[in-house]
Design a protein around this motif. Structure first.
Motif, short mmCIF file in Angstrom:
data_model
loop_
_atom_site.label_atom_id
_atom_site.label_comp_id
_atom_site.label_asym_id
_atom_site.label_seq_id
_atom_site.Cartn_x
_atom_site.Cartn_y
_atom_site.Cartn_z
N UNK A 108 0.67 -1.25 -0.12
CA UNK A 108 -0.21 0.11 0.13
C UNK A 108 0.59 1.01 0.30
N UNK A 142 -3.09 9.36 7.26
CA UNK A 142 -2.70 9.09 6.19
C UNK A 142 -3.84 8.70 4.91
N UNK A 196 -4.91 6.44 1.82
CA UNK A 196 -4.27 4.57 1.33
C UNK A 196 -3.98 4.77 -0.26
N UNK A 197 -3.39 4.06 -1.04
CA UNK A 197 -4.08 3.33 -1.98
C UNK A 197 -4.86 2.32 -2.38
N UNK A 198 -5.62 1.44 -3.02
CA UNK A 198 -5.88 0.21 -3.11
C UNK A 198 -5.03 -0.71 -2.65
#
Lengths: 110, 116
Positions: free
Chosen positions: A89, A98, A100-102
């Protein structure tokens, strides 16, 4: 609207070769970037980070590159090992929160 | 030393019931965070605590969600009248301080919640 994007859901790499995981962000307020690694049934563990005042940070086999003008960062793993197989991630932050991306699932093939 | 622990590890509940999820942060960590990860999604920020107070509740998806922290340590995330869309892995993290993201957040293993 996704502020942190990891466009590759999965990546397969041969053991010993380089793994390159990519991440793009849209929020120009982000000034700190992190990579987390996650194994199944475990929480994410911190891997490496970079401040926006730098363009590269290295820790052993792991290097993170930041291109602020392109709003792009990448994680390089050299050489890749089977134990590196996990979901990675990308996360970004202007402070404590934060985003986050997937995630990208990395598979290192022996 | 002990890491962040969460309980239960798995919870299956019927739609409409209330659930409580518990987080024990690393001793000495003043900041505590709750995230959730729905299937195929990244981690979504819910709430964070600095000590016992929650300066930022902006991530809570609805008023059915609440959280508290007592003694600057254990935190409980409560979901009332659960819905199927609440099904996710709920992750707790703690860090030395919340002032900067450079204070590394240490994550627990998560609680997998399934609402039937």
């Amino acid at each position: 609207d996704q502020q942190v994007k990891q466009n590759s859901p999965s990546l397969s790499v041969q053991e010993g070769r380089i793994s390159i995981l990519n991440c793009d962000y849209t929020n120009s307020m982000f000034d700190y970037f992190l990579w987390y690694k996650k194994y199944p049934a475990e929480g994410p563990t911190f891997l490496i980070s970079i401040s926006s005042i730098k363009d590269k940070n290295e820790d052993g086999r792991f290097t993170v590159f930041l291109n602020k003008s392109a709003k792009h960062l990448s994680l390089h793993i050299v050489p890749s090992q089977p134990g590196d197989s996990a979901v990675y991630f990308c996360a970004a932050s202007p402070s404590y929160q934060l985003t986050f991306g997937k995630g990208t699932k990395l598979s290192v093939i022996p | 030393g002990a890491g962040v622990s969460q309980s239960p590890s798995n919870k299956v509940t019927e739609k409409g019931k209330d659930v409580e999820l518990r987080c024990d942060p690393i001793s000495g960590h003043t900041a505590l965070y709750w995230y959730r990860q729905s299937l195929g999604q990244g981690l979504e920020f819910l709430i964070y605590f600095q000590g016992n107070s929650a300066p930022d509740k902006s991530g809570l998806p609805s008023d059915r969600f609440s959280a508290e922290r007592t003694g600057g340590s254990v935190s409980t995330l409560t979901i009332q009248r659960t819905q199927q869309e609440d099904s996710a892995v709920y992750l707790c993290a703690s860090s030395l301080d919340s002032g900067r993201a450079s204070y590394e957040q240490y994550f627990g293993p998560g609680t997998r919640l399934t609402v039937t």
